[in-house]
Design a protein around this motif. Structure first.
Motif, PDB file in Angstrom:
ATOM      1  N   TRP A  32       0.873  -1.298   0.057  1.00 61.48           N
ATOM      2  CA  TRP A  32       0.198  -0.066  -0.002  1.00 61.48           C
ATOM      3  C   TRP A  32       0.949   1.073  -0.038  1.00 61.48           C
ATOM      4  O   TRP A  32       0.661   2.193  -0.591  1.00 61.48           O
ATOM      5  CB  TRP A  32      -0.789  -0.050   1.582  1.00 61.48           C
ATOM      6  CG  TRP A  32      -1.860   1.038   1.125  1.00 61.48           C
ATOM      7  CD1 TRP A  32      -3.208   1.105   0.682  1.00 61.48           C
ATOM      8  CD2 TRP A  32      -1.559   2.471   1.693  1.00 61.48           C
ATOM      9  NE1 TRP A  32      -3.824   2.423   0.949  1.00 61.48           N
ATOM     10  CE2 TRP A  32      -2.850   3.270   1.531  1.00 61.48           C
ATOM     11  CE3 TRP A  32      -0.652   3.022   2.600  1.00 61.48           C
ATOM     12  CZ2 TRP A  32      -2.898   4.591   1.911  1.00 61.48           C
ATOM     13  CZ3 TRP A  32      -0.805   4.449   2.816  1.00 61.48           C
ATOM     14  CH2 TRP A  32      -2.026   5.210   2.572  1.00 61.48           C
TER      15      TRP A  32
ATOM     16  N   GLU B 273       2.482   1.795  -3.602  1.00 68.69           N
ATOM     17  CA  GLU B 273       1.469   2.071  -4.531  1.00 68.69           C
ATOM     18  C   GLU B 273       1.164   3.533  -4.259  1.00 68.69           C
ATOM     19  O   GLU B 273       0.805   4.341  -5.438  1.00 68.69           O
ATOM     20  CB  GLU B 273       0.328   1.245  -4.518  1.00 68.69           C
ATOM     21  CG  GLU B 273       0.570  -0.219  -4.961  1.00 68.69           C
ATOM     22  CD  GLU B 273      -0.817  -0.851  -4.882  1.00 68.69           C
ATOM     23  OE1 GLU B 273      -1.566  -0.611  -4.247  1.00 68.69           O
ATOM     24  OE2 GLU B 273      -0.595  -2.391  -5.465  1.00 68.69           O
ATOM     25  N   ASN B 274       1.021   4.188  -3.169  1.00 66.53           N
ATOM     26  CA  ASN B 274       0.514   5.218  -2.834  1.00 66.53           C
ATOM     27  C   ASN B 274       1.731   6.326  -2.432  1.00 66.53           C
ATOM     28  O   ASN B 274       1.435   7.642  -2.142  1.00 66.53           O
ATOM     29  CB  ASN B 274      -0.372   5.200  -1.447  1.00 66.53           C
ATOM     30  CG  ASN B 274      -1.760   4.742  -1.668  1.00 66.53           C
ATOM     31  OD1 ASN B 274      -2.692   5.102  -2.398  1.00 66.53           O
ATOM     32  ND2 ASN B 274      -1.782   3.323  -1.703  1.00 66.53           N
TER      33      ASN B 274
ATOM     34  N   ALA C  38       3.684   6.532  -0.110  1.00 66.82           N
ATOM     35  CA  ALA C  38       3.408   7.302   1.303  1.00 66.82           C
ATOM     36  C   ALA C  38       4.572   6.740   2.281  1.00 66.82           C
ATOM     37  O   ALA C  38       5.217   5.455   1.904  1.00 66.82           O
ATOM     38  CB  ALA C  38       2.140   6.929   2.007  1.00 66.82           C
TER      39      ALA C  38
END
Length: 479
Positions: free
Chosen positions: A283, A286-287, A289
């Motif tokens: 996650w 992909e982001n 972050a």
């Protein structure tokens, strides 16, 4: 099964020594043994055991005393057992009635002791021990003059309460995303090896893991002194693909049904942790972050979270965050959590705990800036409590000398809790908690505060003893 030990403690002079000697009454371990209320909490400790099933458990005094010895001396579990085996004073401290050259238990039992004696029980013992000493010293306070006692009665608030929070780092290496994914990949490879072993004759070939190629891809970036962000992202992407492939192979092997029984409990837990690490890292990749809720930073201790403290040199620490208070020179653990929290929200509960312990609200509360919000200020104002620090709003152009002196005195008072944290991390083990499980780590942290108060009481005892000795010598010399 638990069998209650003898309710009457053995006096030091009745402790049997092989060389026909006697224990000294002034020894630190004899004094500390008399300070701890062993019998008051033995029944609560016995509740966790069955009444008539299982082998008899070791007494509560032996369990708690061993944990205190370990923390007081700053040694390992094995060394704790060796020290107890060699020292008659330590054997008396844990409740033995005679000296023995044999070890009282195996070193692995110290882990069980930390599991059975939870943080709440240790905090209760800490509170009761200090309160017992303070009740005994009240006899001296009754000798005050009548005017002093009347002034005390007229004052509704008494005492000072000092509050602060800190972090107790765990025993983990500094985490990074690429290194964590590499460890997770290695875990999945070992799990595949374990699952494939009983199915070797039934499957045509072993699932490919490309472990050698995956390790080369990891080391290509990890060994670089400085790597660019693009290189790190590329390496993370490759490790994520390797883990995804391995997890799919594990799912296929587990579909046989019988393969699941081949995993040990630790491997099954590792599989669950690795799956969650893969989800979080995928996650974040992909982001693009840098953070995620409940982020795992250690595969062996997945309960540890990053605690952003903003301190110089250590902006982020990895361990348990705890809130503590200092009253009359004694330190108490008020809250402990593996997740970050705002310590300002604990001020009301800590003030109410002060009142429950002493019977009155404190005269002043000494805290840093984060505690001084409007809600806490209003709470203290309603109860006549002065909170340290400047008032909210624009500072006045001219500040009186009395207010400057008051602010300076408040900071001097607040240094007490900073000193307690410093002692707990330099002298004791709060700077690196070696326990691995979440509940045993919390017990180890609570034991640290208990031992710190024991050290304070012991120091006060020796100071009183020295003063009395000097006064007696002065009396003999002059009269």
């Amino acid at each position: 099964m638990y069998r209650k030990a003898s309710s009457s403690p053995t006096p030091p002079e009745n402790f049997e020594l092989p060389f026909e000697g006697k224990l000294s009454q002034d020894n630190r371990w004899v004094i500390m043994a008399n300070l701890i209320p062993w019998d008051e909490f033995e029944e609560e400790y016995a509740k966790i055991f069955s009444i008539d099933m299982g082998a008899p458990a070791l007494p509560f005094r032996m369990a708690l005393g061993s944990l205190i010895i370990k923390e007081r001396l700053g040694i390992s579990d094995r060394e704790t057992v060796e020290q107890i085996k060699e020292n008659p004073y330590l054997q008396y401290f844990i409740g033995r009635k005679h000296y023995s050259n044999e070890a009282p238990y195996d070193a692995s039992l110290l882990v069980r002791f930390r599991e059975r004696i939870n943080v709440d029980l240790v905090n209760q013992i800490n509170q009761r021990m200090v309160k017992k000493i303070q009740e005994e010293t009240e006899e001296e306070s009754k000798k005050k003059s009548l005017s002093e006692r009347q002034e005390t009665r007229e004052s509704p608030n008494q005492g000072k309460l000092i509050l602060d929070a800190t972090c107790a780092p765990g025993d983990i290496s500094y985490p990074n995303d690429l290194g964590l994914l590499n460890q997770a990949r290695v875990k999945t490879e070992k799990i595949i090896d374990t699952l494939y072993k009983p199915l070797k004759g039934r499957l045509k070939k072993k699932p490919k893991t490309y472990r050698n190629l995956a390790r080369k891809d990891y080391l290509k970036v990890a060994k670089k002194r400085r790597s660019s962000r693009k290189e790190r992202r590329k390496a993370i992407k490759k490790q994520l693909k390797y883990i995804k492939r391995n997890l799919s192979h594990i799912d296929q092997l587990l579909q046989t049904g019988e393969a699941l029984e081949g995993l040990s409990i630790s491997q099954y837990k590792s599989l669950l942790v690795v799956a969650e690490v893969y989800r979080q890292q995928q996650w974040m990749y992909e982001n693009k972050a840098q953070r995620i809720d409940d982020r795992i930073v250690s595969l062996s201790q997945p309960h540890i979270r990053p605690i952003v403290r903003g301190k110089a040199g250590k902006p982020v620490e990895f361990g348990a965050k705890l809130a503590a208070s200092v009253r009359d020179g004694y330190v108490f653990l008020d809250r402990i959590s593996w997740d970050n929290f705002n310590e300002a929200g604990d001020l009301k509960a800590q003030i109410e705990a002060f009142k429950q312990h002493t019977g009155v609200y404190p005269e002043s509360v000494h805290v840093d800036r984060i505690y001084r919000n409007r809600e806490n200020r209003a709470f203290c104002k309603e109860r006549g409590i002065r909170i340290s620090g400047p008032p909210l709003g624009r500072p006045p152009a001219n500040v009186s000398s009395d207010k400057k002196k008051q602010a300076l005195d408040d900071e001097k008072v607040r240094n007490a809790i900073e000193g307690k944290f410093g002692i707990s991390k330099r002298r004791f083990s709060l700077n690196r908690v070696m326990a691995k499980l979440p509940h045993t780590s919390q017990t180890a942290i609570a034991i640290t505060f208990l031992v710190m108060n024991l050290s304070t009481l012991l120091r006060q005892f020796f100071c009183l003893f020295l003063c009395n000795t000097q006064h007696h010598a002065f009396f003999l010399d002059n009269y």
